[in-house]
Design an enzyme around this catalytic site. Sequence first.
Site, PDB file in Angstrom:
ATOM      1  N   LYS C  80       0.851  -1.196   0.000  1.00  0.00           N
ATOM      2  CA  LYS C  80       0.000   0.000   0.000  1.00  0.00           C
ATOM      3  C   LYS C  80       0.884   1.241   0.000  1.00  0.00           C
ATOM      4  O   LYS C  80       1.906   1.302   0.691  1.00  0.00           O
ATOM      5  CB  LYS C  80      -0.915  -0.032   1.230  1.00  0.00           C
ATOM      6  CG  LYS C  80      -2.036   1.002   1.216  1.00  0.00           C
ATOM      7  CD  LYS C  80      -2.913   0.841   2.472  1.00  0.00           C
ATOM      8  CE  LYS C  80      -4.109   1.780   2.460  1.00  0.00           C
ATOM      9  NZ  LYS C  80      -4.968   1.590   3.669  1.00  0.00           N
ATOM     10  N   SER C 155      -9.857   1.561   2.520  1.00  0.00           N
ATOM     11  CA  SER C 155      -8.936   2.358   1.736  1.00  0.00           C
ATOM     12  C   SER C 155      -7.861   1.529   1.015  1.00  0.00           C
ATOM     13  O   SER C 155      -7.215   2.035   0.100  1.00  0.00           O
ATOM     14  CB  SER C 155      -8.244   3.370   2.646  1.00  0.00           C
ATOM     15  OG  SER C 155      -7.446   2.694   3.603  1.00  0.00           O
ATOM     16  N   SER C 179     -10.290  -0.848   6.679  1.00  0.00           N
ATOM     17  CA  SER C 179      -9.626  -0.608   5.391  1.00  0.00           C
ATOM     18  C   SER C 179      -8.895  -1.801   4.789  1.00  0.00           C
ATOM     19  O   SER C 179      -8.454  -1.733   3.643  1.00  0.00           O
ATOM     20  CB  SER C 179      -8.655   0.570   5.517  1.00  0.00           C
ATOM     21  OG  SER C 179      -9.372   1.782   5.493  1.00  0.00           O
TER      22      SER C 179
END
Lengths: 94, 482, 485
Positions: C80, C155, C179
């Site tokens: 990420k 996310s 997330s």
Amino acid sequence: MIDRDEVLHVARLARLALSEQEIEPMARELSAVLDHVATISELALDGVEPTSHVVEMTGALRPDEPRPSLPREVALAQAPAVGDEGFAVPSPQA
Amino acid sequence: MSESSATGAFEPVIGLEIHVQLATATKMFCGCELSFGEPPNTRTCAVCLGLPGSLPVVNARAVHFGLMIGLALGSELAPRSVFHRKNYFYPDLPKGYQISQYDEPLCIGGKLDDVRIHRVHLEEDAAKLTHVGESGRIHGSDASVVDFNRGGTPLAEIVTEPDIRTAEQASGWLKLLRTTLRSLGVSDVNMEEGSLRCDANISLRPTGTDELGVKTELKNMNSFRFIERGIKAEIERQRKIIEGGDWVVQETLHFDPNSGAISSLRSKEEAHDYRYFPEPDLLPVAISQEMIDAARADMTELPADRAARLQRELTLSPESAQQLAFRAGLADFFEAALAVQVDVSAQTLANWVTVELAGRLDDGDPAEAQVTPRALAELAGMVASKQISVGAGRQVLDKLVAHGGSDPAAIVEAEGLAAIGGGDELAEIVAAALAANADAAERVRAGNEKAIGPIIGAVMRETKGRADGAEVTKLVNEQLGI
Amino acid sequence: MSAADILNLTAVSAAEAIDTGELSAHELFETYRARAAADRAAGEDGLNCFTWVAEETDASHGADGSTPRAPLSGLPLAVKDLFCTEGVPSQSGSRILEGYRPPYTATSVARLKGAGAKLLGKTNQDEFAMGSSNENSAYGPVRNPWDRQRVPGGSSGGSAAAVAAGLAPWALGTDTGGSIRQPAALCGIVGMKPTYGAVSRYGMIAFASSLDQAGPLTRDVRDAALMLAHMVGRDPCDATSLELPHEIATPSAERLDGVRLGVPEELTGEGIEAGVLEAFQATLECARELGAQVEQVRLPHAPHALAAYYVLAPAEASSNLARFDGVRYGLRAEGAEDLLDMYTRTRHDGFGAEVKRRIMLGTYALSSGYYDAYYGRAQRVRTKISEDFKSAFGQVDFIVTPTAPTVAFKLGEKTGDPLAMYLNDYCTVPMSLAGIPAISIPCGLSDGLPVGFQIAGPAFSENGLLDAAHALERLLAFDGSPAHV
Ligand SMILES: [Mg+2]
Ligand SMILES: [Zn+2]
């Protein structure tokens, strides 16, 4: 619930410029969320301890032992403006 | 000490906020070494630059030093200490918040001499922001440059109760605090270098009442002299305002030592809303008995205790004991001199140190003085045994302080300052002085003891102060047949 | 081995294939690198999973010099964007960090690389991890490989979509209020949030410090266990990190005999889409088949979790994001008249709408006069939620819920209504506030779209969770391949 002046005051605290068109929607969206958040004001929470950390332990301290610092050129590498071996900013006195 | 009369109907109420840089090896929350004038931005890392993703970790020795300070000030040590974020924007604050303490400080309460301590807490220092004026590099007419070497240096913030009443008391007490912290070894406590910084909260109130008036905060007084001058000036300013029938407004003020002027300081965040909340990156610090014991084990004798001991064990006067103990290095010098076995009373030796030596060093550190404790002890001994006069002793001390040298006897020899013993030599000089001051001699014979002054003065001039005052008086009386 | 065969390998089996020599680490890496690079090159027409992809490597220096015997034997790892990776763009999905290349690497990434994993690319995400649809990225939305017109969740949307689409064997994500778990559910893969503190946060660009946790997004439960095993542990650089009482073991359970699963009525009733509830109920049946006991439990304060979360997380975020001030790194607005102007315009231009909204919300909640009413109360609600879980775990071993109230929704469907968007985290936020571990596994389809099944346990119950999830996974035999093609 939260009006234009409050939005402008909070934006100032947060160092956030808001264009004229952004102010009213911001007030509306914040109010909507705060209305929902207000539901917790109905709960009976007297005498309940606040939780800041879920980890049930106390802080591990760091021994006072030096570790290498960054070379200046690395520290300054990402700076938008550099001057006199430092980070250049518009003067607060200006 | 009390010159509050200067303000007549009004009594100043003064509290101090002292920031002390702790003498740790590394910064408060990262492993960067503390900076002592290194080139700009060479003592930084991801943490003290506030780079994205970096996290603080508390320096154990900073906590240890904080506990030592708390013990020295007789504070209550919190079993659990919490760090908070103090949020505001400024270029010298890399994260947009200062990690400080709020409602759960490390130490609560305490007292030093006659001033109560409100709290002691730990926090991180800001970076150095230098105004460089016009700069083509960035848009905007005026530029400043940030050097993060100092950023993150551990600070202990010591806040007093408003127990101080005069400017002199403020600087005097601050000197005692400095000596105390220096004897603990937790800080260099050097005002000029900024390792000891003091702000004063000042208000006036009608003398005798205990209401609190509107206070102002006076910042940036970076020497003891400026502290006295600054506080005096602010007291004056407030007195004029009040006597003029106006109101003092609560504000932060800046004292300009050059002009002596006081100006309003632009606050860092005009709307003073720091939005304190518990620092989520740091867990509460639990203060264990082990940590407290370790802090106590590292404590040296504190100035106040030392004064009490000197008074108790050596029967020094309270004044001498405090003068020795409360000024950095003086008591060490005294005890070193005392260790030299010479036949002189502790009180006499103390007087030589606090009056004669201290007077000649003014604010200097005795440890750096040219004169050694042994030399002063021997000198005091020579005076006590009448080998030289007090006056000659003072002359020798002048030389020792100025040029050093560890042998007062040698100076006495070289300068021919040896006391003139009883013998004929002094008798002749006295006779000559009587002849030269016949009328004075008459008045003395007539019983006017004061009239002996000019005669002794003449003898001292003649002997360059080598004669012993008592001996001269004895000879005068003999020769006048009294 | 054919590319298709390679893509069908889980991380665990790929590592085995490398160790036995059937597959070279370089071949594996290049297969995925090519797919990730192609998706990046496709731009709008791709899934937009990556914001950076590794350069092509030559076979000679094999798997990044990592010894073949290293536990993760050169497995490609998608990371990420908000994890700092030295010299590699780490922008947290934000304009304000465009092109930012950190001078250091996050502890969790460094540990995985130390175990032999190799950085494949940085994955797209909602800006500063604030979002549930990945539509808040400054680098464009990510698309769901099951339906390009739908969101992957967020996310960690880029990480989830990349794994589901076979652009990466597995990926690293972060979970603050859901997330990892919610995008895993919407993309039909496994996602796990460990106990708070189990994985170092050092080098994770912070959203909400007291909630952020790193975790794996993987094809199956054993992959999740393998990645987690090489991430966890105390880090001297993170004062809130801790040593797990036990090592992460490879899950092997095939039955759930005697395991008590608690179903909280507060998180399984209204607000949950019918198709999602069906798949959830069907999964409870499978659990019973495996010998589990299913009971009702109460989490009385769970309905208030979202409200507390949307005070606490924005409050911490408003402070965490104060460092983006145009002084030391990142964007600085041009032509500022003075310092204040530089600050306010830099932050206006650099932050997206949702981030601004949360900064404003958090600043308001902490500002003088409001602290007690908002932040103080929210912290107390957090305490009550932890107590709810503690008493529930006195009754059952694990708590199970649907991971998300809905399946993947259409791009733009909820962008106009922040509150509707926030409701995506309704079932995941309570565990985040309590700091307890939770895993989401794909449990079936609704309207042809994946549904996630969440299992949560007490602090440090990772091994139990992984075992339970593994047993269920075997019986469910969810087919994720539609996302590959
Ligand atoms: Mg302070
Ligand atoms: Zn540092």
